[in-house]
Scaffold this motif. Sequence first.
Motif, PDB file in Angstrom:
ATOM      1  N   UNK A  41       0.816  -1.213   0.000  1.00 42.95           N
ATOM      2  CA  UNK A  41       0.000   0.000   0.000  1.00 42.95           C
ATOM      3  C   UNK A  41       0.852   1.266   0.000  1.00 42.95           C
ATOM      4  N   UNK A  42       0.298   2.318  -0.556  1.00 43.42           N
ATOM      5  CA  UNK A  42       0.894   3.631  -0.447  1.00 43.42           C
ATOM      6  C   UNK A  42       0.373   4.211   0.850  1.00 43.42           C
ATOM      7  N   UNK A  43       1.225   4.464   1.792  1.00 43.61           N
ATOM      8  CA  UNK A  43       0.807   4.891   3.118  1.00 43.61           C
ATOM      9  C   UNK A  43       1.251   6.323   3.360  1.00 43.61           C
ATOM     10  N   UNK A  44       0.323   7.113   3.815  1.00 47.42           N
ATOM     11  CA  UNK A  44       0.641   8.468   4.280  1.00 47.42           C
ATOM     12  C   UNK A  44       0.739   8.391   5.798  1.00 47.42           C
ATOM     13  N   UNK A  45       1.942   8.222   6.287  1.00 46.62           N
ATOM     14  CA  UNK A  45       2.129   8.065   7.726  1.00 46.62           C
ATOM     15  C   UNK A  45       1.667   9.290   8.504  1.00 46.62           C
ATOM     16  N   UNK A  46       1.652  10.433   7.862  1.00 47.18           N
ATOM     17  CA  UNK A  46       1.228  11.658   8.544  1.00 47.18           C
ATOM     18  C   UNK A  46      -0.247  11.595   8.960  1.00 47.18           C
ATOM     19  N   UNK A  47      -1.021  10.680   8.383  1.00 45.97           N
ATOM     20  CA  UNK A  47      -2.431  10.518   8.744  1.00 45.97           C
ATOM     21  C   UNK A  47      -2.610   9.740  10.051  1.00 45.97           C
ATOM     22  N   UNK A  48      -1.515   9.172  10.565  1.00 44.93           N
ATOM     23  CA  UNK A  48      -1.587   8.308  11.735  1.00 44.93           C
ATOM     24  C   UNK A  48      -0.693   8.837  12.853  1.00 44.93           C
ATOM     25  N   UNK A  49      -1.094   8.563  14.081  1.00 46.90           N
ATOM     26  CA  UNK A  49      -0.295   8.943  15.242  1.00 46.90           C
ATOM     27  C   UNK A  49       0.796   7.921  15.533  1.00 46.90           C
ATOM     28  N   UNK A  50       0.525   6.688  15.140  1.00 45.35           N
ATOM     29  CA  UNK A  50       1.502   5.611  15.336  1.00 45.35           C
ATOM     30  C   UNK A  50       1.157   4.460  14.400  1.00 45.35           C
ATOM     31  N   UNK A  51       2.125   3.580  14.199  1.00 44.45           N
ATOM     32  CA  UNK A  51       1.908   2.428  13.315  1.00 44.45           C
ATOM     33  C   UNK A  51       2.590   1.206  13.910  1.00 44.45           C
ATOM     34  N   UNK A  52       2.044   0.043  13.575  1.00 49.87           N
ATOM     35  CA  UNK A  52       2.603  -1.228  14.020  1.00 49.87           C
ATOM     36  C   UNK A  52       2.650  -2.157  12.820  1.00 49.87           C
ATOM     37  N   UNK A  53       3.794  -2.789  12.634  1.00 54.45           N
ATOM     38  CA  UNK A  53       3.972  -3.745  11.546  1.00 54.45           C
ATOM     39  C   UNK A  53       4.182  -5.130  12.156  1.00 54.45           C
ATOM     40  N   UNK A  54       3.377  -6.080  11.727  1.00 50.29           N
ATOM     41  CA  UNK A  54       3.511  -7.465  12.171  1.00 50.29           C
ATOM     42  C   UNK A  54       3.706  -8.366  10.968  1.00 50.29           C
ATOM     43  N   UNK A  55       4.678  -9.265  11.056  1.00 49.37           N
ATOM     44  CA  UNK A  55       4.994 -10.129   9.918  1.00 49.37           C
ATOM     45  C   UNK A  55       5.292 -11.546  10.387  1.00 49.37           C
ATOM     46  N   UNK A  56       4.832 -12.504   9.602  1.00 53.64           N
ATOM     47  CA  UNK A  56       5.069 -13.908   9.944  1.00 53.64           C
ATOM     48  C   UNK A  56       6.252 -14.464   9.164  1.00 53.64           C
ATOM     49  N   UNK A  57       6.802 -15.504   9.726  1.00 53.70           N
ATOM     50  CA  UNK A  57       7.898 -16.237   9.100  1.00 53.70           C
ATOM     51  C   UNK A  57       7.305 -17.433   8.375  1.00 53.70           C
ATOM     52  N   UNK A  58       7.771 -17.665   7.173  1.00 55.68           N
ATOM     53  CA  UNK A  58       7.381 -18.864   6.432  1.00 55.68           C
ATOM     54  C   UNK A  58       8.653 -19.472   5.856  1.00 55.68           C
ATOM     55  N   UNK A  59       8.919 -20.713   6.233  1.00 54.32           N
ATOM     56  CA  UNK A  59      10.124 -21.425   5.798  1.00 54.32           C
ATOM     57  C   UNK A  59      11.387 -20.623   6.074  1.00 54.32           C
ATOM     58  N   UNK A  60      11.421 -20.002   7.237  1.00 54.70           N
ATOM     59  CA  UNK A  60      12.626 -19.321   7.687  1.00 54.70           C
ATOM     60  C   UNK A  60      12.808 -17.898   7.203  1.00 54.70           C
ATOM     61  N   UNK A  61      11.800 -17.352   6.515  1.00 52.91           N
ATOM     62  CA  UNK A  61      11.976 -16.013   5.941  1.00 52.91           C
ATOM     63  C   UNK A  61      10.740 -15.144   6.145  1.00 52.91           C
ATOM     64  N   UNK A  62      10.993 -13.852   6.281  1.00 56.19           N
ATOM     65  CA  UNK A  62       9.923 -12.864   6.218  1.00 56.19           C
ATOM     66  C   UNK A  62       9.596 -12.632   4.756  1.00 56.19           C
TER      67      UNK A  62
END
Length: 174
Positions: A41-62
């Motif tokens: 996504x194209x994200x305008x971070x200025x629209x948010x007060x904070x952000x959190x990124x969560x990512x899973x591992x699959x076969x040893x890799x993000x």
Amino acid sequence: MEKVLLLHSSSDGQTIKIMRHIEASLGEGYQCELVDLNQLPDVEFSRYDRALIGASIRYGHLNKALYQFIAKHQSALAQHKVGFFCVNLTARKEGKNTPETSVYIKKFLQKSAWRPELMGVFAGALRYPRYKWFDRVMIQFIMRLTGGETDTSKEVEYTDWQKVAAFAGQFKAL
């Protein structure tokens, strides 16, 4: 009301479930938007007060999309309150479930120039009956090697929800 961007890269849905738990733990006063990072996504971070990124591992890799997203938005990530967490089955074991001890966080920090203000590691879930044949066999093989559950009729959730709630508290404090 604070606006929070929750970006996820999930293989089988456990990362999304963890994000939803964090959203609930934040409580009133937070308006959250859940976005699939894999859509780049194209994200305008200025629209948010904070952000959190969560990512899973699959076969040893993000997912490669995570690194592409970070490269594209690195300057914005550095200027905002942003946390990151990784979800993997290895984190079910004591001594492999913190940012300092997780091999996947170490790999992430080697591959990425971004240094999140807050990092977490959570154990995921094993959902054998939901996997395609190849994934079921490969994950069973990996679990056999690492001393994990190998019964392909089972679903096991290893996520420590108290740890997730505590992380949400740390995220609020950023």
